[in-house]
Design an enzyme around this catalytic site. Structure first.
Site, PDB file in Angstrom:
ATOM      1  N   ARG A  29       1.108   3.005 -11.208  1.00 36.46           N
ATOM      2  CA  ARG A  29       2.086   2.828 -10.141  1.00 36.46           C
ATOM      3  C   ARG A  29       2.542   4.123  -9.478  1.00 36.46           C
ATOM      4  NH1 ARG A  29       6.466  -1.654 -12.367  1.00 36.46           N
ATOM      5  NH2 ARG A  29       5.024  -2.943 -13.559  1.00 36.46           N
ATOM      6  N   HIS A  49      -2.888  -6.718  -6.179  1.00 31.40           N
ATOM      7  CA  HIS A  49      -1.666  -6.048  -6.642  1.00 31.40           C
ATOM      8  C   HIS A  49      -0.577  -7.085  -6.927  1.00 31.40           C
ATOM      9  CE1 HIS A  49       0.511  -2.253  -7.144  1.00 31.40           C
ATOM     10  NE2 HIS A  49       1.554  -2.836  -6.580  1.00 31.40           N
ATOM     11  N   TYR A  57       7.691 -10.117  11.056  1.00 32.10           N
ATOM     12  CA  TYR A  57       7.871  -9.680  12.439  1.00 32.10           C
ATOM     13  C   TYR A  57       6.956  -8.522  12.837  1.00 32.10           C
ATOM     14  CZ  TYR A  57      12.180 -12.399  12.136  1.00 32.10           C
ATOM     15  OH  TYR A  57      13.095 -13.407  11.964  1.00 32.10           O
TER      16      TYR A  57
END
Length: 841
Positions: free
Chosen positions: A40, A86, A130
């Site tokens: 990570r 992921h 969006y």
């Protein structure tokens, strides 16, 4: 509950292993830590990407969302990444996607975003439904040749698919875009760099493998390829010491300062224009904090702050007051707001192990990765070329023996029989073909048997042979392989290089506010209601004795002057208050104001409470370790404390003396351990004794009796003197009277006596306000409670015996009294001939 041992089958018991709890916890924590570190938080030193970034780009690659394709909803990309590669939640994936699209976060964005992806003001990106995204051209270079077996693939989280362990990375992304992350027990913070400089450095390492790190850094002594970090937000790096440390050790502190310029207005009002903030600085929050400091009085001289930034860049306008010291304001802004430190910590994964890397090691790791990519790609292409050459060889043989081939195929029962015959019937053909060649010949169309097609095959065969030779040369020569790596890097530079955004400025040292404030002698005034200000001493011309002085402050109704003292703007002062507290400050921290100004609240300078008054000021420059501070209280107590006890005086002050029964601090003097102390009372009595009679005590001690006071008498002041002291004791009373008497006239006595008469006090001259040890060359600053200031010479005050009333030193209006007196050592300017006894010009 049964205490019997459970009956465990033998086959189960054989699989049970006894483990110490602490050992299991240790190993489990290590496994967890490594999972966070590798999976990570830390980037791979080869492609400079964390797993989530790599998976996002690979998912976009698989989706076909390239730089020349249309934008796709970010939620679509996030969903593909989360579903296939992921499984850590959509918010983490979208945060990484948004950051790769932010031009203010990455020097070379890897995602081409459409919509609101956040701003330098700290605004968050719009929701993923969006916004839209596609790969940036440079991201495609990171994935170029990935289908040609250039990198290893590994199974995804559910073993349905495979994903790349690292990207081919045609560019050294770790240095180009930097990285930041916090793992378990370690972190990384690598700054971004300019593409052209990093590529040149890679080539330098390839051509000069034994070069030193210093050869890669641009300095005055060496024109290395890398000048330093190049932040996407521009700004300026102060000095190169931190940069050099970061490159040579993998860790360093780089000072980054906002880019700004000063515009001068013809009307005398300057403005400071900020055009770039330090990297990762929140512009809106920084502007807000500047405004807070202006409102709190911590930064003076600013009238307005306007943010005129737009899509084209940053522009923040700071308007200054007319006549403001622009350099001081500029320095205050830099010191408090416009300069930050970027802590470089070059930690990345090398062979899945976290390592701190210097600049050369970073470059070598990337170069080795590109060598491996080019080698594997060449092997892949060579295998393909050899396979194609093999096919072409079969076609050429078939074309040279076309009749035999056609007859053999026509005579075969089916396609399989034809393929087998082409491989085995050497008698009919005069040659045999491999299985791959035979299959290809059988699938050929008749049109490909023309003479022109034969020429094309011959030409292609020659080209393939050249390609095989080229690839074999690359694989057989390290120098040739390095040449290919170098050429491809140069191609990337030609395609994507741009100008530096971050410039460098010379580190001329830490410029403090004090450096920009001229040294000058000033008068500091403090009122009973804790208003304070400073004024240049030269504003007050020396007058003859008996003058009225001029306005030095206009206190508000009900307020009166409590203290006046002279100091230098650069002096460190220990300010002792009536309640026994001591504060430390620089004189220039007191606001400078005009003579008629009331002053500013002392709460902005010192943390005084409503009952405190500054009764004594000691200049720290006059102290050394062997000195003592002698203190006298209004009720006649005296004590000495070593100077070392006052080394750490914080902003809130510390206790200097313990006061009891309504007592208050009257005065403080500096002694050397071998002096005499002279205590003077308000009713005109003095006592002189050896300071050793008042033993050294701690700060919280009360002290011992110094003088035996009569009735309601109180201590007015304290003086320290020696046996050979030729100074005089200057005594000034409340009604403006004063006199000088040689200190030699005050004989030594034992502590805690009534003492001797110093001055006759009466209704005419009033009680004693101040006593000071002076020479004839000293000057005086006398201030009345109403705010009149008079400056004169000590030699204007006549020398008289002890038991006298003195002469008029300052003429006062009815209802006004002397509030405070301070001496100016060895004043050298004579009384102004233009100033008469009234103080009028």
């Amino acid at each position: 509950m049964s205490s019997e041992t459970p009956d465990i089958p033998d086959e189960v018991a054989e699989r049970i292993e006894s483990v110490r709890v602490e050992d299991e916890m240790e190993q489990s924590y290590i496994d967890y830590a490594m999972s966070v570190i590798v999976g990570r938080a830390l980037p791979d030193a080869r492609d400079g990407l964390k797993p989530v970034q790599r998976r996002i780009l690979y998912a976009m690659h698989e989706m076909g969302v390239t730089s020349n394709a249309g934008h796709r909803k970010s939620s679509n990309v996030v969903g593909e990444t989360m579903g296939n590669y992921h499984p850590h939640g959509d918010s983490a994936i979208y945060d990484a996607l948004a950051r790769m699209a932010q031009g203010f976060s990455l020097r070379y964005p890897l995602v081409d975003g459409q919509g609101n992806f956040g701003s330098i003001d700290g605004d968050p990106p719009a929701a993923m439904r969006y916004t839209e995204a596609r790969m940036a051209p440079l991201a495609e270079e990171m994935l170029d040749d990935i289908e040609q077996d250039t990198v290893d693939f590994e199974s995804n989280y559910d073993d349905r698919l495979t994903e790349p362990a690292v990207l081919p990375a045609a560019l050294p992304n770790l240095l180009l875009n930097g990285a930041s992350g916090i793992a378990v027990g370690m972190s990384t913070n690598i700054p971004p760099h300019n593409l052209g400089e990093v590529v040149d450095a890679c080539i330098h390492v390839i051509e000069n493998p034994d070069c030193a790190i210093a050869d890669l850094i641009e300095t005055k002594e060496s024109p290395g390829p890398i000048e330093g970090p190049d932040f996407p937000t521009g700004a300026r790096i102060v000095g190169k010491e931190g940069v050099y440390d970061a490159y040579t050790t993998g860790k360093g502190r780089v000072r980054v300062r906002a880019d700004y310029e000063v515009e001068h207005d013809e009307g005398g009002k300057d403005r400071i224009i900020i055009t770039a903030f330090p990297y990762q600085e929140n512009k809106a929050r920084r502007i807000e904090r500047i405004a807070d400091d202006v409102n709190d009085g911590k930064i003076e001289g600013i009238t307005d702050i306007r943010d005129q930034s737009d899509r084209d860049g940053v522009r923040v306008v700071i308007e200054l007051k007319r006549g403001a010291n622009t350099e001081v304001v500029e320095n205050q802004l830099v010191e408090r707001h416009l300069e930050t430190t970027f802590g470089v910590n070059c930690v990345a994964l090398v062979d899945d192990q976290p390592q701190r890397l210097d600049l050369k090691r970073l470059l070598e790791t990337y170069v080795d990765h590109r060598r491996e990519v080019v080698r594997r790609r060449s092997e892949f292409l060579l295998e393909e070329a050899e396979d194609r050459a093999h096919i072409l060889e079969g076609r050429l043989q078939a074309l040279q023996n076309v009749d035999e081939v056609v007859d053999l195929i026509r005579g075969s029962e089916d396609r399989s029989a034809a393929i087998e015959a082409l491989q085995t019937d050497e008698d009919a053909l005069g040659f045999t073909l491999s299985e791959a060649q035979a299959e290809h010949i059988v699938r050929m169309q008749l049109g490909s048997l023309t003479s022109m097609e034969a020429e094309d095959v011959q030409t292609e065969y020659a080209e393939v042979q050249d390609e095989i030779e080229r690839l074999e040369t690359i694989l057989g020569s390290q120098a040739e392989l390095d040449r290919v790596v170098t050429e491809e890097l140069e191609e990337m530079k030609a395609r994507y290089d741009d100008e530096r955004r971050t410039t460098f400025m010379e580190d001329v040292g830490s410029v403090t506010r004090e450096d920009l404030i001229p040294e000058e002698d000033v008068v500091v005034v403090v009122t009973e209601e804790d208003y304070v200000k400073r004024m240049p001493l030269e504003e007050f011309d020396p007058q003859h004795r008996g003058g009225k002085g001029i306005i030095g402050v206009r206190p508000k109704d009900g307020d009166r002057v409590a203290t006046v003292f002279e100091a230098n703007t650069h002096d460190y002062l220990l300010c002792f208050t009536s309640t026994g507290q001591v504060y430390r400050l620089k004189t220039y921290e007191i606001p400078e104001m005009g003579r008629t100004a009331r002053g500013t609240s002392a709460q902005q300078v010192l943390d005084l409470d409503g009952e405190e008054e500054i009764n004594a000021v000691v200049d720290v420059a006059d102290l050394d370790e062997e000195n003592y501070l002698a203190m006298a209280t209004r009720n006649g107590y005296v004590k000495r404390t070593a100077v070392g006890e006052f080394e750490n005086v914080h902003s809130g002050g510390i206790r200097a003396i313990k006061l009891e029964g309504g007592d208050s601090l009257a005065d403080v003097e500096v002694t050397d351990g071998e002096m005499d102390l002279v205590i003077a009372s308000r009713q005109g009595m003095t006592i002189r004794f050896d300071e050793s009679e008042a033993r050294s005590m701690g700060r919280t001690a009360r002290g011992v009796n110094g003088i035996k006071l009569q009735g309601d008498d109180e201590v007015a002041g304290l003086v320290a003197t020696g046996d050979e002291d030729e100074r005089a004791l200057l005594t000034v009373t409340r009604m403006g009277f004063g006199k000088r008497t040689p200190l030699s006239e005050y004989r030594r006595q034992s502590r805690y006596g009534k003492g001797l008469i110093d001055i006759k006090t009466s209704e005419r001259n009033g009680h004693v306000v101040s006593v000071n040890a002076v020479t004839a060359d000293d000057g005086l600053v006398i201030m009345s409670e109403s705010g009149q200031i008079m400056r004169t010479h000590v030699d204007e005050v006549s020398t008289q015996g002890r038991n006298t009333m003195g002469v008029v030193v300052m003429r006062l209006d009815d209802g006004d009294w002397v509030a405070s007196v301070d001496t100016i050592p060895a004043i050298d300017n004579a009384p102004d001939a233009g100033a008469d006894a009234t103080g009028e010009e």
